[in-house]
Design an enzyme around this catalytic site. Sequence first.
Site: not given
Ligand code: PBG
Length: 344
Positions: A210, A220, A237, A253, A268, A294, A333
């Site tokens: 990720k 978010r 992050k 990972e 991701k 998203s 989505y």
């Molecule tokens: C956080 C989490 C995120 C998403 C899924 N779980 C956002 C982040 O890490 O800040 C993002 C999914 C998306 O953007 O569709 N645990």
Amino acid sequence: MGRVSLPDKYTTNMSEQLRRPRRNRRTAAIRAMAQETQLSVEHLVQPLFLMPGAGVSLEVASLPGTFRLSLDHLLQEIESCMNLGLRSFIMFPAVPEEHKDKTATYSYDPGNFYLQAARAIKQRFPECCLISDVAMDPYSVDGHDGLVQYGQIDNEATLPILARMGVAQAEADFDMLGPSDMMDGRVAALRRALDAAGYYNTGILSYTAKYASAFYGPFRDALDSAPRDEAGIPKDKKTYQMNPANRREALIEAELDTLEGADMLMVKPALHYLDVIAGIKQHTSLPVAAYHVSGECAMLLAACRNGWLDYEKAMPETLLSIRRAGADVILTYFAKDFAERNHM
Ligand code: PBG
């Protein structure tokens, strides 16, 4: 002038074209036989955003067509997806501010609306696959996936919180847990805690690679879960999510998650990381998932709404590309839209 001389296998002059790739593209029936990658609703997972209360349906401004729903509406949404053959879902909670604290205690509170909703969903639709989110950010006043201590994310102190959250989710009947937090050792911590509590049938879909990506913006917004802008709280992050520049690190990972007992490995975002999907696919025998996040969906929607791209063509091509890169499973989505258009 004289011809350039080529090795034998390439000597096809214009009057003698032995190999013609276009023959396999000539008719729809032939093209279908020659098609290397298939995309069907079985490969897709629909993300859902849950709100407390009843009668709530709030569109996410930065992701038109996606709504935050209270359980009553969410059950209807799941039912209409199930009728289209779409039966896998990943659910995220939009937690009211008053339930948030430093250590995400609400995540395992028995009164938690997210856990109660999972139970209700699995009771009503036992044949669906319901996936959770394991991370602190929806429940944390700091908006981070791990525990913030002295301005840093404390890996070791986060693991027991995640384990407790995971066991509560297994107890609530989620089929699979989706650790999205990127702490080191979290898959092992979850697996051990689940097994110790007797939940050896609950799976782990690990967010293996990720990335610290700019493409999570609409998500978010939907959950109001961005890192809080305050002194002493890391602004981003980057100390736990991966550097977008790295591909080989994703294999480390993947190896760790495999050793720690993950059942599926996820990359991701998806579209901007197709090479990472392909790389992990080459190195694992586990199913590979990709999260078409998203912001990636929002980009396409924006262009389509502007009349610049044709959604009916660009959407399935996008999903097919993620499959072609090596994803067995796609979280997107657009899952329901795809199911609607391909329902027989
Ligand atoms: C956080 C989490 C995120 C998403 C899924 N779980 C956002 C982040 O890490 O800040 C993002 C999914 C998306 O953007 O569709 N645990």
